[in-house]
Scaffold this motif. Sequence first.
Motif, PDB file in Angstrom:
ATOM      1  N   GLU A  31       0.828  -1.207   0.000  1.00  0.00           N
ATOM      2  CA  GLU A  31       0.000   0.000   0.000  1.00  0.00           C
ATOM      3  C   GLU A  31       0.865   1.262   0.000  1.00  0.00           C
ATOM      4  O   GLU A  31       0.598   2.214  -0.735  1.00  0.00           O
ATOM      5  N   ILE A  32       1.892   1.266   0.847  1.00  0.00           N
ATOM      6  CA  ILE A  32       2.806   2.416   0.917  1.00  0.00           C
ATOM      7  C   ILE A  32       3.486   2.597  -0.430  1.00  0.00           C
ATOM      8  O   ILE A  32       3.558   3.707  -0.967  1.00  0.00           O
ATOM      9  N   SER A  33       3.962   1.494  -0.986  1.00  0.00           N
ATOM     10  CA  SER A  33       4.651   1.502  -2.269  1.00  0.00           C
ATOM     11  C   SER A  33       3.762   2.087  -3.369  1.00  0.00           C
ATOM     12  O   SER A  33       4.195   2.940  -4.144  1.00  0.00           O
ATOM     13  N   LYS A  34       2.521   1.634  -3.409  1.00  0.00           N
ATOM     14  CA  LYS A  34       1.581   2.092  -4.438  1.00  0.00           C
ATOM     15  C   LYS A  34       1.239   3.575  -4.266  1.00  0.00           C
ATOM     16  O   LYS A  34       1.293   4.347  -5.224  1.00  0.00           O
ATOM     17  N   GLU A  35       0.898   3.968  -3.043  1.00  0.00           N
ATOM     18  CA  GLU A  35       0.463   5.347  -2.794  1.00  0.00           C
ATOM     19  C   GLU A  35       1.572   6.371  -3.032  1.00  0.00           C
ATOM     20  O   GLU A  35       1.305   7.476  -3.478  1.00  0.00           O
ATOM     21  N   GLN A  36       2.808   6.008  -2.716  1.00  0.00           N
ATOM     22  CA  GLN A  36       3.904   6.970  -2.814  1.00  0.00           C
ATOM     23  C   GLN A  36       4.877   6.665  -3.962  1.00  0.00           C
ATOM     24  O   GLN A  36       5.891   7.332  -4.097  1.00  0.00           O
ATOM     25  N   ASN A  37       4.540   5.666  -4.768  1.00  0.00           N
ATOM     26  CA  ASN A  37       5.347   5.316  -5.936  1.00  0.00           C
ATOM     27  C   ASN A  37       6.805   5.025  -5.562  1.00  0.00           C
ATOM     28  O   ASN A  37       7.739   5.583  -6.131  1.00  0.00           O
TER      29      ASN A  37
END
Length: 137
Positions: A31-37
């Motif tokens: 989720e962190i990876s996706k939201e903050q690229n």
Amino acid sequence: MKIFSDKINYGILALFELGKNYHKSHIQIKEISKEQNIPKSYLEQLLVLLKKSELVESIRGAQGGYKLKRPPNQIQIIDIIEALESPLLMVDYSKNSEVLQIYWKKKEIEFKSLFNTTIEELINEENILKKRIFYDI
């Protein structure tokens, strides 16, 4: 000359995302990876360092993930920088004359103060920006 690496930028982004979700449960890396690229494999490495520095905590398992260990108003950007790199030093001034030691120490303090912004302040800035964009549409 670039002063800070992508590691610092990604670290700030990760804690920014965790700060936005502070009152929720733990957030999974994906989720962190996706939201903050942020590349997932790189993020995993950063979160290990941030955990060792007591900025985040983690829980394993399907419902696990990461969470800030302290509230967003108690984590400054300088904390993240020093957790991921090392304490910021302008120069090794230990062998300088007393006046230059004083000068460099003062400059070091001034430089570090540029990064006293908290995660909460960044979140508040984003909220203000979102409101402004919403009203402009």
